[in-house]
Design an enzyme around this catalytic site. Structure first.
Site, mmCIF file in Angstrom:
data_model
loop_
_atom_site.group_PDB
_atom_site.id
_atom_site.type_symbol
_atom_site.label_atom_id
_atom_site.label_comp_id
_atom_site.label_asym_id
_atom_site.label_seq_id
_atom_site.Cartn_x
_atom_site.Cartn_y
_atom_site.Cartn_z
ATOM 1 N N SER A 83 0.849 -1.189 0.000
ATOM 2 C CA SER A 83 0.000 0.000 0.000
ATOM 3 C C SER A 83 0.884 1.239 0.000
ATOM 4 C CB SER A 83 -0.865 0.005 1.268
ATOM 5 O OG SER A 83 -1.334 1.306 1.529
ATOM 6 N N TYR A 137 -0.433 -0.109 10.659
ATOM 7 C CA TYR A 137 -0.699 -0.548 9.274
ATOM 8 C C TYR A 137 0.462 -0.162 8.359
ATOM 9 C CZ TYR A 137 -2.930 -0.987 4.713
ATOM 10 O OH TYR A 137 -3.210 -1.327 3.417
HETATM 11 N N1 LIG Z 1 -8.663 -0.968 -2.044
HETATM 12 C C1 LIG Z 1 -7.694 -0.101 -1.769
HETATM 13 O O1 LIG Z 1 -7.863 1.129 -1.882
HETATM 14 C C2 LIG Z 1 -6.330 -0.585 -1.336
HETATM 15 C C3 LIG Z 1 -5.299 0.352 -1.211
HETATM 16 C C4 LIG Z 1 -4.042 -0.085 -0.829
HETATM 17 C C5 LIG Z 1 -3.815 -1.431 -0.574
HETATM 18 N N2 LIG Z 1 -4.842 -2.324 -0.688
HETATM 19 C C6 LIG Z 1 -4.552 -3.727 -0.407
HETATM 20 O O2 LIG Z 1 -4.838 -4.495 -1.537
HETATM 21 C C7 LIG Z 1 -5.288 -5.804 -1.132
HETATM 22 C C8 LIG Z 1 -6.662 -6.085 -1.716
HETATM 23 O O3 LIG Z 1 -7.552 -5.082 -1.255
HETATM 24 P P1 LIG Z 1 -9.127 -5.025 -1.610
HETATM 25 O O4 LIG Z 1 -9.528 -3.608 -1.348
HETATM 26 O O5 LIG Z 1 -9.409 -5.677 -2.891
HETATM 27 O O6 LIG Z 1 -9.836 -6.019 -0.573
HETATM 28 P P2 LIG Z 1 -10.107 -6.035 0.999
HETATM 29 O O7 LIG Z 1 -11.543 -5.953 1.177
HETATM 30 O O8 LIG Z 1 -9.270 -5.010 1.689
HETATM 31 O O9 LIG Z 1 -9.623 -7.515 1.425
HETATM 32 C C9 LIG Z 1 -8.499 -8.109 0.926
HETATM 33 C C10 LIG Z 1 -8.614 -9.631 0.913
HETATM 34 O O10 LIG Z 1 -7.998 -10.138 2.101
HETATM 35 C C11 LIG Z 1 -8.652 -11.330 2.479
HETATM 36 N N3 LIG Z 1 -8.582 -11.522 3.927
HETATM 37 C C12 LIG Z 1 -8.953 -10.643 4.880
HETATM 38 N N4 LIG Z 1 -8.770 -11.189 6.107
HETATM 39 C C13 LIG Z 1 -8.270 -12.439 5.897
HETATM 40 C C14 LIG Z 1 -7.884 -13.503 6.760
HETATM 41 N N5 LIG Z 1 -7.944 -13.388 8.089
HETATM 42 N N6 LIG Z 1 -7.426 -14.649 6.203
HETATM 43 C C15 LIG Z 1 -7.355 -14.777 4.856
HETATM 44 N N7 LIG Z 1 -7.705 -13.819 3.994
HETATM 45 C C16 LIG Z 1 -8.161 -12.652 4.505
HETATM 46 C C17 LIG Z 1 -10.113 -11.132 2.064
HETATM 47 O O11 LIG Z 1 -10.645 -12.383 1.715
HETATM 48 P P3 LIG Z 1 -12.258 -12.597 1.535
HETATM 49 O O12 LIG Z 1 -12.618 -11.752 0.348
HETATM 50 O O13 LIG Z 1 -12.446 -14.030 1.267
HETATM 51 O O14 LIG Z 1 -12.869 -12.107 2.788
HETATM 52 C C18 LIG Z 1 -10.035 -10.144 0.894
HETATM 53 O O15 LIG Z 1 -10.249 -10.765 -0.342
HETATM 54 C C19 LIG Z 1 -5.276 -5.795 0.388
HETATM 55 O O16 LIG Z 1 -4.062 -6.287 0.874
HETATM 56 C C20 LIG Z 1 -5.410 -4.310 0.707
HETATM 57 O O17 LIG Z 1 -4.935 -3.968 1.991
HETATM 58 C C21 LIG Z 1 -6.086 -1.941 -1.062
#
Ligand SMILES: NC(=O)c1ccc[n+]([C@@H]2O[C@H](COP(=O)([O-])OP(=O)(O)OC[C@H]3O[C@@H](n4cnc5c(N)ncnc54)[C@H](OP(=O)(O)O)[C@@H]3O)[C@@H](O)[C@H]2O)c1
Length: 271
Positions: A151, A164
């Site tokens: 991130s 974080y």
């Molecule tokens: N969206 C943004 O703006 C943003 C920005 C910077 C970084 N990121 C990072 O990019 C990645 C994807 O983000 P996103 O926004 O698409 O989704 P998200 O809603 O933040 O969740 C990420 C994924 O992590 C999985 N997860 C959460 N807790 C878990 C656990 N205890 N064990 C196993 N898996 C777990 C979830 O699986 P399930 O779907 O099955 O629950 C989900 O698919 C993440 O690492 C997030 O921090 C996102």
């Protein structure tokens, strides 16, 4: 190398393990890798129906895809996950560590449980998954790829992100050491640092005016899409990026370039 890793690299099509891939950014990555000819071991945790639907869809299209689950905050899950992916796919060419969560608390109020959760999910799990996968790749002379989704918080301080941001920074630093140590084996290791990415989950129920306001504050005047990140993963693992290892590709619409600004006397200026 222990006995649990005795899986032969027999199947010729590349196999990718993508964590947290049933929705959001992970799903877009799985979609793009499938298009690029990968067989997909798709990991999910909370959303079994969405995960099963994705795998069914891939199989209907004549492709190999497998469903894997497990709570990645449990220290035994990462190794089990890689071993299961190997047992199902017969090989492993790419791991995308996408699963992760954001917990923001003021530093003065940060609690031990949140710290522990962030450490296990955002640092320990991807580290152990990468290690297990790389051990197998080295043993089987697979010149594969590891990709860490981190991130922009890894680099830039924003409010309440002491834990974080620190875990995101730690995962980048670990990725760089992995890249260095695995380079002689032809294994490339890179990271992607997304800024604000508007996933369906984030968009759902959000105030449209607030979304517009956030978009307007971005230097490129929009939030990112999951496809913006998926495209970058596809490039990083492609032969076109064969000289690229140990980098963190920031994909944030210019967010990290901007400073807090104020309007003084009609002009926008740094404060
Ligand atoms: N969206 C943004 O703006 C943003 C920005 C910077 C970084 N990121 C990072 O990019 C990645 C994807 O983000 P996103 O926004 O698409 O989704 P998200 O809603 O933040 O969740 C990420 C994924 O992590 C999985 N997860 C959460 N807790 C878990 C656990 N205890 N064990 C196993 N898996 C777990 C979830 O699986 P399930 O779907 O099955 O629950 C989900 O698919 C993440 O690492 C997030 O921090 C996102």
């Amino acid at each position: 190398m222990d006995e649990g890793m005795e899986v032969m690299a027999s199947n010729l099509s590349p196999v990718a393990l993508v964590t947290g891939a049933a929705r959001g950014i992970g799903r877009a990555i799985a979609d793009r890798l499938l298009e690029r000819g990968y067989q997909i071991a798709l990991h999910y945790w909370d959303v079994p129906d969405q995960a099963a639907e994705w795998v069914d869809h891939a199989r209907e299209g004549g492709r190999n895809a497998w469903l894997l689950t497990g709570d990645l905050t449990v220290p035994s899950t990462p190794i089990q996950l890689v071993d299961e992916a190997l047992a199902l796919g017969g090989r492993l060419d790419l791991v995308v560590n996408n699963a992760g969560r954001t917990i923001l608390h003021p530093f003065l109020e940060m609690d031990h449980d949140s710290l522990d959760f962030l450490y296990r999910l955002n640092f320990l799990a991807p580290y152990l998954i990468s290690q297990r996968a790389a051990q197998w790749m080295v043993q089987h002379r697979i010149r594969g790829n590891l990709v860490q989704i981190t991130s922009v918080h890894y680099q830039r301080v924003t409010d309440q992100d002491s834990a974080y941001g620190a875990m995101r920074a730690a995962s980048v630093r670990a990725m760089e050491s992995m890249a260095y140590e695995l380079a002689p084996h032809g294994i490339r290791v890179n990271a992607i640092a997304p800024g604000r990415i508007l996933t369906p989950f984030l968009a759902e129920g959000a105030d449209p005016d607030r979304l517009q306001e956030i978009d307007a504050a971005m230097p490129l005047k929009r939030s990112g899409t999951p496809e913006d990140i998926a495209e970058a993963v596809a490039w990083l693992v492609s032969p076109q990026a064969s000289y690229v290892t140990g980098i963190t590709l920031r994909i944030d619409g210019g967010f990290n370039l901007s400073m807090p600004t104020a309007r003084i006397g009609g002009a926008q200026t740094f404060i």
